[in-house]
Design a protein around this motif. Structure first.
Motif, PDB file in Angstrom:
ATOM      1  N   THR A   1      -0.411   3.064   3.540  1.00 28.24           N
ATOM      2  CA  THR A   1       0.831   3.086   2.691  1.00 28.24           C
ATOM      3  C   THR A   1       1.922   3.406   3.310  1.00 28.24           C
ATOM      4  O   THR A   1       3.096   2.879   2.801  1.00 28.24           O
ATOM      5  CB  THR A   1       0.604   4.126   1.733  1.00 28.24           C
TER       6      THR A   1
ATOM      7  N   GLY B   1      -5.454  -0.522  -2.478  1.00 30.77           N
ATOM      8  CA  GLY B   1      -4.509  -0.822  -1.556  1.00 30.77           C
ATOM      9  C   GLY B   1      -4.803  -2.028  -0.433  1.00 30.77           C
ATOM     10  O   GLY B   1      -4.092  -2.764  -0.440  1.00 30.77           O
TER      11      GLY B   1
ATOM     12  N   LEU C   1      -1.113   3.170  -6.283  1.00 31.27           N
ATOM     13  CA  LEU C   1      -2.232   3.360  -5.975  1.00 31.27           C
ATOM     14  C   LEU C   1      -2.980   4.647  -6.506  1.00 31.27           C
ATOM     15  O   LEU C   1      -4.149   4.406  -6.999  1.00 31.27           O
ATOM     16  CB  LEU C   1      -2.657   3.141  -4.421  1.00 31.27           C
TER      17      LEU C   1
END
Length: 113
Positions: A28, A87, A53
């Motif tokens: 991320t 993700g 997410l």
């Protein structure tokens, strides 16, 4: 709990949790923001990827399911695993970030752009 004579109880480390959190942060904070530069994605900031997410891993606004912050550190393993898997699917073009973001915004009562 680990017990040492004359010492306080120490919690046992959770197997694999550190690795999960490393994968989450790399995904991320680095991978997805980097990919966003060359893709037509609706978000580019790390906290936006985390919101999207985690929302989908929780099935709604993550903060309705995870009471402490940072959310990734307090999410159950199954939730963090689901968020990481999603993700990775986004990174591999196997999940539609536009649709995921729009749903996340709707869960918050916001209008998708």
């Amino acid at each position: 709990m680990l017990r040492c004579k004359g010492m306080v109880d120490l919690p046992q480390p959770r197997a694999g949790r550190d690795e999960r959190e490393r994968r989450w942060l790399t995904l991320t904070r680095d991978t997805l923001p980097h990919l966003a530069r060359s893709r037509d994605w609706p978000v580019v900031a790390d906290h936006c990827f985390q919101r999207i997410l985690l929302d989908h891993a929780c099935g709604g606004r993550w903060y309705d399911h995870i009471s402490r912050r940072p959310a990734y550190a307090h999410a159950p393993d199954a939730v963090l695993d689901a968020a990481i898997a999603l993700g990775e699917a986004v990174a591999n073009d196997a999940a539609d970030l536009h649709a995921l973001n729009a749903q996340s915004l709707r869960w918050r009562g916001k209008k998708p752009r």
